[in-house]
Design an enzyme around this catalytic site. Sequence first.
Site, PDB file in Angstrom:
ATOM      1  N   ASP A   1      -8.347  -3.235  -7.614  1.00  0.00           N
ATOM      2  CA  ASP A   1      -7.963  -2.282  -6.570  1.00  0.00           C
ATOM      3  C   ASP A   1      -8.452  -0.888  -6.952  1.00  0.00           C
ATOM      4  O   ASP A   1      -7.937  -0.287  -7.899  1.00  0.00           O
ATOM      5  CB  ASP A   1      -6.442  -2.285  -6.426  1.00  0.00           C
TER       6      ASP A   1
ATOM      7  N   CYS B   1       0.860  -1.189   0.000  1.00  0.00           N
ATOM      8  CA  CYS B   1       0.000   0.000   0.000  1.00  0.00           C
ATOM      9  C   CYS B   1       0.898   1.242   0.000  1.00  0.00           C
ATOM     10  O   CYS B   1       1.780   1.357  -0.832  1.00  0.00           O
ATOM     11  CB  CYS B   1      -0.974  -0.052   1.167  1.00  0.00           C
TER      12      CYS B   1
ATOM     13  N   HIS C   1      -7.531  -4.526  -3.292  1.00  0.00           N
ATOM     14  CA  HIS C   1      -6.496  -3.858  -2.518  1.00  0.00           C
ATOM     15  C   HIS C   1      -6.229  -4.650  -1.238  1.00  0.00           C
ATOM     16  O   HIS C   1      -7.131  -5.183  -0.618  1.00  0.00           O
ATOM     17  CB  HIS C   1      -6.950  -2.437  -2.162  1.00  0.00           C
TER      18      HIS C   1
END
Length: 248
Positions: free
Chosen positions: A183, A125, A214
């Site tokens: 995502d 991330c 994600h």
Amino acid sequence: MLIKSEFVDLSTPTGVMRTYVHRPQAEGQYPVILLYSEIFQQTGPIERAARLIAGHGYAVLVPEVFHELNPIGTVLAYDDAGRDKGNADKAAKDVSGYDSDNRAMLDWAKQQPWSAKRFGAMGFCIGGHLAFRAALQPEIEATACFYATDLHSQVIPNQPGQHSMDRIGEIKGEMLMVWGKQDPHIPPAGRAKVYQDMATANLEFTWHEFNGVHAFMRDEGDRYDAALALQGYQLALELFGRKLRTIR
């Protein structure tokens, strides 16, 4: 391979940065991986990821990425409050602070008897972005970025010319870029922009897009995809083994 975990508090220009160290118990010198967390800092999933990599013969350093903005030892929860606080911290920390954080870890690791003085980076991330950022450091030979956010955008504060993609030409090591096609944080146009910029800069990189959402590597919650996570770790370990364990 048995692992030991400890921490060190490193001085940086922006304050003390607690850094968690996961490394093999056996005597020896090991390549060092700078591993960057999500906005929540060293949660259980991040610690387990670090120990997994360490168990393959690496010393893994996990910094508190927002150390300037939180008490030492802060771990944010995977809930709305934790997400809001983490995103606020991301919007408050200037990108140059990550550069000095990286330098503090690299300089410290070089002095440790267990360090082989070979360096890689990895992250998830925002940590994927921060691993990408770490690759600007000349010592970083291999970097694994998992669903790196904000490479395609201007969310993280920076001065003109200091965005990570503005400095892409400084990257010398090999890059592994892993994405989830489902995502929403990095849409197709964003991924395409990052790919084109990396190709234009003639970087050495591989590119993988999985049918995943994600945070599919996070082994907690409904987003976790164990099969994809295993593939992701295998890709990272192949890269690190090939780049950090060979004779230069």
